[in-house]
Design a protein around this motif. Structure first.
Motif, mmCIF file in Angstrom:
data_model
loop_
_atom_site.group_PDB
_atom_site.id
_atom_site.type_symbol
_atom_site.label_atom_id
_atom_site.label_comp_id
_atom_site.label_asym_id
_atom_site.label_seq_id
_atom_site.Cartn_x
_atom_site.Cartn_y
_atom_site.Cartn_z
ATOM 1 N N ASP A 29 58.267 36.024 68.837
ATOM 2 C CA ASP A 29 57.418 36.903 68.037
ATOM 3 C C ASP A 29 56.411 37.665 68.897
ATOM 4 O OD1 ASP A 29 58.580 36.253 65.574
ATOM 5 O OD2 ASP A 29 57.351 34.439 65.390
ATOM 6 N N ARG A 83 58.861 43.062 71.396
ATOM 7 C CA ARG A 83 59.247 44.080 70.409
ATOM 8 C C ARG A 83 59.093 45.487 70.986
ATOM 9 N NH1 ARG A 83 56.820 41.844 64.628
ATOM 10 N NH2 ARG A 83 58.066 39.924 64.567
ATOM 11 N N GLU A 123 63.571 41.914 62.817
ATOM 12 C CA GLU A 123 64.377 40.739 62.497
ATOM 13 C C GLU A 123 65.835 41.104 62.217
ATOM 14 O OE1 GLU A 123 62.439 38.237 59.497
ATOM 15 O OE2 GLU A 123 60.581 39.287 59.959
ATOM 16 N N LYS A 149 54.622 40.378 70.711
ATOM 17 C CA LYS A 149 54.682 41.816 70.441
ATOM 18 C C LYS A 149 55.214 42.613 71.627
ATOM 19 C CE LYS A 149 51.126 41.949 66.863
ATOM 20 N NZ LYS A 149 49.804 42.499 66.443
#
Length: 225
Positions: free
Chosen positions: A94, A99, A73, A96
């Motif tokens: 969000d 990320r 974040e 994954k």
């Protein structure tokens, strides 16, 4: 060990409590006070120059300073995640896979800047595995081919880290070329391997055996995961 309390709105207890596995208290710093050299007989010999070894979680500290809870974040990763989402047409920030891609573009780019190139051995193989894991997550988001996608995130990385690391800007074209070539080669491998995997799964009614898994990895270059 230095922990930061992110507040009662997040579940979890302090270290040593029954619910310590929650995310409320996050370790951001670790200090090791080095004072002795343990001898072979177990005795402790005082060090001539006692010191403190400190290990700080840079992203975790940035999260504290920026008032957010997770590493992904913080401003650096928010930019990379949003660019990866834009590139892949993913609306769930969000996710994954986004990320993984954001983390891996940073790792791969700096490895290449430091002189590491994809290969089949040593640190070059580590780089190759990281690139291929990122490409696999791009594939999971439905993007593969069309000149590649992973290498296109070098630009956004330069936008957030180029001022602090001018060598990244200087070698941007090298990084993009290396990532683009590796991504293109693996895309073909992954396409062929997935077709074969789908055939195995169809014949095996959703299951594959160890021999098939080994063949996919050893012969067709598809990672077991």
């Amino acid at each position: 060990e230095i922990f930061y309390d992110h507040g009662p709105h997040i579940a979890g207890g302090p270290p040593g409590s029954p619910d310590e596995d929650g995310d409320r208290f996050i370790e951001i710093w670790n200090l090791v006070f080095m004072q002795f050299d343990r001898q072979s007989d177990g005795s402790l010999q005082p060090l001539p120059a006692p010191c403190v070894d400190t290990g700080m979680g840079l992203e975790r500290l940035a999260a504290v300073l920026q008032g957010v809870h997770g590493n992904y974040e913080i401003d650096l990763f928010r930019h990379l995640v949003s660019k990866a989402a834009e590139l892949t047409g993913t609306s769930d920030l969000d996710n994954k896979s986004l990320r993984v891609i954001a983390d891996h573009i940073r790792a791969c780019s700096f490895l290449i800047v430091d002189g590491v190139l994809p290969s089949n051995e040593g640190r070059g193989y580590v780089l190759r595995r990281i690139i291929r894991r990122a490409v696999r997550h791009l594939w999971k988001l439905g993007t593969l081919g069309d000149g590649g996608y992973f290498w296109r995130l070098v630009g956004p990385l330069c936008e957030v880290m180029g001022n602090a690391y001018p060598e990244l800007l200087e070698k941007r074209m090298l990084v993009e070329r290396a990532l683009k070539a590796e991504e293109a080669a693996f895309a073909q491998t992954l396409d062929a391997g997935m077709l074969r995997l789908e055939g195995y799964l169809e014949r095996g009614k959703g299951r594959i055996d160890g021999e098939q898994l080994f063949q996919l990895h050893d012969t067709y270059g598809c990672p077991p995961d």
